[in-house]
Scaffold this motif. Structure first.
Motif, PDB file in Angstrom:
ATOM      1  N   GLY A 149      34.275 -15.939 -11.705  1.00  0.00           N
ATOM      2  CA  GLY A 149      32.836 -16.111 -11.546  1.00  0.00           C
ATOM      3  C   GLY A 149      32.476 -17.090 -10.445  1.00  0.00           C
ATOM      4  N   ILE A 150      33.488 -17.610  -9.749  1.00  0.00           N
ATOM      5  CA  ILE A 150      33.240 -18.555  -8.670  1.00  0.00           C
ATOM      6  C   ILE A 150      33.482 -17.837  -7.359  1.00  0.00           C
ATOM      7  CG2 ILE A 150      33.943 -20.740  -7.625  1.00  0.00           C
ATOM      8  CD1 ILE A 150      34.947 -21.573 -10.397  1.00  0.00           C
ATOM      9  N   ALA A 151      32.453 -17.771  -6.538  1.00  0.00           N
ATOM     10  CA  ALA A 151      32.570 -17.034  -5.279  1.00  0.00           C
ATOM     11  C   ALA A 151      33.073 -17.955  -4.185  1.00  0.00           C
ATOM     12  CB  ALA A 151      31.225 -16.442  -4.892  1.00  0.00           C
ATOM     13  N   VAL A 152      34.386 -18.009  -4.020  1.00  0.00           N
ATOM     14  CA  VAL A 152      34.989 -18.811  -2.953  1.00  0.00           C
ATOM     15  C   VAL A 152      36.109 -18.011  -2.324  1.00  0.00           C
ATOM     16  CG1 VAL A 152      34.468 -21.038  -3.998  1.00  0.00           C
ATOM     17  CG2 VAL A 152      36.627 -19.947  -4.498  1.00  0.00           C
ATOM     18  N   PRO A 202      49.311 -26.792  -4.226  1.00  0.00           N
ATOM     19  CA  PRO A 202      48.686 -27.626  -5.241  1.00  0.00           C
ATOM     20  C   PRO A 202      47.765 -28.711  -4.707  1.00  0.00           C
ATOM     21  CG  PRO A 202      51.013 -28.155  -5.027  1.00  0.00           C
ATOM     22  CD  PRO A 202      50.758 -26.951  -4.175  1.00  0.00           C
ATOM     23  N   ARG A 203      47.755 -28.985  -3.401  1.00  0.00           N
ATOM     24  CA  ARG A 203      46.957 -30.087  -2.876  1.00  0.00           C
ATOM     25  C   ARG A 203      46.275 -29.630  -1.601  1.00  0.00           C
ATOM     26  NH1 ARG A 203      44.851 -35.011  -2.728  1.00  0.00           N
ATOM     27  NH2 ARG A 203      45.785 -36.454  -1.321  1.00  0.00           N
ATOM     28  N   VAL A 204      45.051 -30.084  -1.405  1.00  0.00           N
ATOM     29  CA  VAL A 204      44.342 -29.757  -0.176  1.00  0.00           C
ATOM     30  C   VAL A 204      44.199 -31.019   0.653  1.00  0.00           C
ATOM     31  CG1 VAL A 204      43.061 -27.811  -1.116  1.00  0.00           C
ATOM     32  CG2 VAL A 204      42.084 -30.080  -1.252  1.00  0.00           C
ATOM     33  N   SER A 205      44.111 -30.837   1.947  1.00  0.00           N
ATOM     34  CA  SER A 205      43.897 -31.974   2.840  1.00  0.00           C
ATOM     35  C   SER A 205      42.408 -32.319   2.816  1.00  0.00           C
ATOM     36  CB  SER A 205      44.331 -31.611   4.254  1.00  0.00           C
ATOM     37  OG  SER A 205      43.410 -30.676   4.803  1.00  0.00           O
ATOM     38  N   PRO A 206      42.036 -33.514   3.299  1.00  0.00           N
ATOM     39  CA  PRO A 206      40.616 -33.844   3.370  1.00  0.00           C
ATOM     40  C   PRO A 206      39.808 -32.810   4.165  1.00  0.00           C
ATOM     41  CG  PRO A 206      41.931 -35.818   3.706  1.00  0.00           C
ATOM     42  CD  PRO A 206      42.882 -34.642   3.680  1.00  0.00           C
ATOM     43  N   ALA A 207      40.380 -32.289   5.238  1.00  0.00           N
ATOM     44  CA  ALA A 207      39.662 -31.283   6.032  1.00  0.00           C
ATOM     45  C   ALA A 207      39.436 -30.013   5.218  1.00  0.00           C
ATOM     46  CB  ALA A 207      40.426 -30.970   7.313  1.00  0.00           C
ATOM     47  N   GLU A 208      40.453 -29.600   4.454  1.00  0.00           N
ATOM     48  CA  GLU A 208      40.309 -28.402   3.622  1.00  0.00           C
ATOM     49  C   GLU A 208      39.301 -28.628   2.496  1.00  0.00           C
ATOM     50  OE1 GLU A 208      44.612 -26.224   3.935  1.00  0.00           O
ATOM     51  OE2 GLU A 208      44.477 -28.079   2.787  1.00  0.00           O
ATOM     52  N   LEU A 209      39.281 -29.849   1.962  1.00  0.00           N
ATOM     53  CA  LEU A 209      38.312 -30.182   0.930  1.00  0.00           C
ATOM     54  C   LEU A 209      36.895 -30.080   1.487  1.00  0.00           C
ATOM     55  CD1 LEU A 209      37.899 -31.135  -1.976  1.00  0.00           C
ATOM     56  CD2 LEU A 209      38.118 -33.472  -1.155  1.00  0.00           C
ATOM     57  N   LEU A 210      36.686 -30.607   2.671  1.00  0.00           N
ATOM     58  CA  LEU A 210      35.365 -30.508   3.299  1.00  0.00           C
ATOM     59  C   LEU A 210      35.024 -29.064   3.621  1.00  0.00           C
ATOM     60  CD1 LEU A 210      35.392 -33.660   5.601  1.00  0.00           C
ATOM     61  CD2 LEU A 210      34.154 -33.324   3.452  1.00  0.00           C
ATOM     62  N   ASP A 211      36.019 -28.283   4.053  1.00  0.00           N
ATOM     63  CA  ASP A 211      35.790 -26.851   4.284  1.00  0.00           C
ATOM     64  C   ASP A 211      35.368 -26.160   2.991  1.00  0.00           C
ATOM     65  OD1 ASP A 211      36.438 -27.095   6.944  1.00  0.00           O
ATOM     66  OD2 ASP A 211      38.466 -26.263   6.725  1.00  0.00           O
ATOM     67  N   LEU A 250      33.873 -27.525   0.473  1.00  0.00           N
ATOM     68  CA  LEU A 250      32.503 -27.951   0.203  1.00  0.00           C
ATOM     69  C   LEU A 250      31.525 -27.151   1.044  1.00  0.00           C
ATOM     70  CD1 LEU A 250      30.313 -29.749  -1.001  1.00  0.00           C
ATOM     71  CD2 LEU A 250      30.881 -31.462   0.736  1.00  0.00           C
ATOM     72  N   GLU A 251      31.798 -27.019   2.330  1.00  0.00           N
ATOM     73  CA  GLU A 251      30.890 -26.275   3.206  1.00  0.00           C
ATOM     74  C   GLU A 251      30.799 -24.806   2.796  1.00  0.00           C
ATOM     75  OE1 GLU A 251      28.779 -27.723   5.253  1.00  0.00           O
ATOM     76  OE2 GLU A 251      29.707 -29.587   4.592  1.00  0.00           O
ATOM     77  N   LEU A 292      28.637 -24.623  -0.193  1.00  0.00           N
ATOM     78  CA  LEU A 292      27.229 -24.777   0.176  1.00  0.00           C
ATOM     79  C   LEU A 292      26.661 -23.490   0.762  1.00  0.00           C
ATOM     80  CD1 LEU A 292      27.265 -28.358   1.723  1.00  0.00           C
ATOM     81  CD2 LEU A 292      26.339 -27.656  -0.498  1.00  0.00           C
ATOM     82  N   ASP A 293      27.521 -22.701   1.400  1.00  0.00           N
ATOM     83  CA  ASP A 293      27.081 -21.417   1.945  1.00  0.00           C
ATOM     84  C   ASP A 293      26.806 -20.385   0.850  1.00  0.00           C
ATOM     85  OD1 ASP A 293      27.250 -22.366   4.526  1.00  0.00           O
ATOM     86  OD2 ASP A 293      29.226 -21.485   4.900  1.00  0.00           O
ATOM     87  N   THR A 294      27.467 -20.523  -0.307  1.00  0.00           N
ATOM     88  CA  THR A 294      27.340 -19.508  -1.361  1.00  0.00           C
ATOM     89  C   THR A 294      26.539 -19.986  -2.570  1.00  0.00           C
ATOM     90  OG1 THR A 294      29.429 -20.178  -2.391  1.00  0.00           O
ATOM     91  CG2 THR A 294      29.526 -18.422  -0.727  1.00  0.00           C
ATOM     92  N   ARG A 295      26.212 -21.254  -2.640  1.00  0.00           N
ATOM     93  CA  ARG A 295      25.473 -21.814  -3.780  1.00  0.00           C
ATOM     94  C   ARG A 295      24.251 -22.560  -3.285  1.00  0.00           C
ATOM     95  NH1 ARG A 295      27.623 -20.500  -8.435  1.00  0.00           N
ATOM     96  NH2 ARG A 295      29.856 -20.585  -8.672  1.00  0.00           N
ATOM     97  N   ARG A 296      23.224 -22.495  -4.098  1.00  0.00           N
ATOM     98  CA  ARG A 296      22.025 -23.279  -3.786  1.00  0.00           C
ATOM     99  C   ARG A 296      22.185 -24.649  -4.414  1.00  0.00           C
ATOM    100  NH1 ARG A 296      16.568 -20.355  -4.048  1.00  0.00           N
ATOM    101  NH2 ARG A 296      16.362 -21.902  -5.682  1.00  0.00           N
ATOM    102  N   ILE A 297      22.375 -25.655  -3.578  1.00  0.00           N
ATOM    103  CA  ILE A 297      22.529 -27.032  -4.033  1.00  0.00           C
ATOM    104  C   ILE A 297      21.520 -27.875  -3.272  1.00  0.00           C
ATOM    105  CG2 ILE A 297      24.073 -29.021  -4.172  1.00  0.00           C
ATOM    106  CD1 ILE A 297      26.415 -27.047  -4.282  1.00  0.00           C
ATOM    107  N   ALA A 298      20.727 -28.639  -4.012  1.00  0.00           N
ATOM    108  CA  ALA A 298      19.708 -29.484  -3.387  1.00  0.00           C
ATOM    109  C   ALA A 298      20.378 -30.487  -2.447  1.00  0.00           C
ATOM    110  CB  ALA A 298      18.897 -30.207  -4.450  1.00  0.00           C
ATOM    111  N   ARG A 299      19.849 -30.597  -1.261  1.00  0.00           N
ATOM    112  CA  ARG A 299      20.439 -31.502  -0.256  1.00  0.00           C
ATOM    113  C   ARG A 299      20.456 -32.947  -0.733  1.00  0.00           C
ATOM    114  NH1 ARG A 299      23.612 -28.525   2.725  1.00  0.00           N
ATOM    115  NH2 ARG A 299      22.583 -26.616   3.288  1.00  0.00           N
ATOM    116  N   ARG A 300      19.503 -33.318  -1.587  1.00  0.00           N
ATOM    117  CA  ARG A 300      19.472 -34.704  -2.073  1.00  0.00           C
ATOM    118  C   ARG A 300      20.671 -35.019  -2.965  1.00  0.00           C
ATOM    119  NH1 ARG A 300      16.393 -32.032  -5.714  1.00  0.00           N
ATOM    120  NH2 ARG A 300      16.392 -32.759  -7.871  1.00  0.00           N
ATOM    121  N   ARG A 301      21.349 -33.988  -3.465  1.00  0.00           N
ATOM    122  CA  ARG A 301      22.511 -34.187  -4.330  1.00  0.00           C
ATOM    123  C   ARG A 301      23.815 -34.301  -3.543  1.00  0.00           C
ATOM    124  NH1 ARG A 301      20.899 -30.272  -9.383  1.00  0.00           N
ATOM    125  NH2 ARG A 301      19.103 -31.521  -9.986  1.00  0.00           N
ATOM    126  N   LEU A 302      23.775 -33.937  -2.285  1.00  0.00           N
ATOM    127  CA  LEU A 302      24.998 -33.944  -1.482  1.00  0.00           C
ATOM    128  C   LEU A 302      25.662 -35.311  -1.364  1.00  0.00           C
ATOM    129  CD1 LEU A 302      24.189 -31.329   1.278  1.00  0.00           C
ATOM    130  CD2 LEU A 302      25.741 -31.110  -0.662  1.00  0.00           C
TER     131      LEU A 302
END
Length: 160
Positions: free
Chosen positions: A31-34, A41-50, A52-53, A56-66
């Motif tokens: 049910g998670i669209a990613v 088993p581990r992601v790099s910080p760059a992959e983690l930010l990817d 997240l981005e 953000l492209d597939t979910r509506r998340i209020a910018r104030r929560r970022l």
């Protein structure tokens, strides 16, 4: 203050669960669209930010929560070794690597909030993790998450 942050906990978990699905190739049927492009088993910080981005492209998340989401994810990335070590000490007769990816993600987020995010009462962090386990885990996940995070909290309180 915690009443204002409680909804942010749920949003942070969406991203954390998306990351877990991303890493574990569990997007199919969860049910998670990613996108499922990382299989380790581990992601790099760059992959983690990817992740997240992409979330953000597939979910509506209020910018104030970022900022809160980034704080939780940053703390999780920075302290993952400590978080996993604390969870291992709190687990009785279980190994962290043998847990389902979703239970492990919920525990990691709850532990991050308990240990490294200021301003969130421990009981609120635990209760939010239980709700996530109810929504995303198996039948026994809520009780399991409650027991592990409660043990982690009590141990952290004793250790100071």
């Amino acid at each position: 203050m915690w009443t204002a942050t409680a909804p942010l906990l749920r949003v942070s978990v969406q991203v954390g669960l998306a990351m877990a699905a991303h890493v574990a190739n569990l997007a199919e049927g969860s049910g998670i669209a990613v996108p499922a492009k990382v299989d380790r088993p581990r992601v790099s910080p760059a992959e983690l930010l990817d992740a997240l981005e992409e979330t953000l492209d597939t979910r509506r998340i209020a910018r104030r929560r970022l900022p809160y989401i980034r704080e939780v994810l940053g703390a999780m990335d920075e302290h993952l070794g400590e978080i996993d070590a604390a969870l291992r000490r709190a687990l009785e007769n279980w190994r962290l690597d043998r847990l389902s990816a979703m239970d492990r993600a919920v525990l990691r987020i709850g532990a991050t909030e308990l240990l490294f995010v200021e301003g969130i009462p421990p009981k609120v962090a635990i209760q939010e993790a239980i709700r996530l386990a109810e929504a995303y885990g198996g039948d026994e996940s809520p009780g399991f998450v409650n027991g592990v995070l409660d043990a982690l909290y009590k141990r952290a309180a004793v250790d100071g």
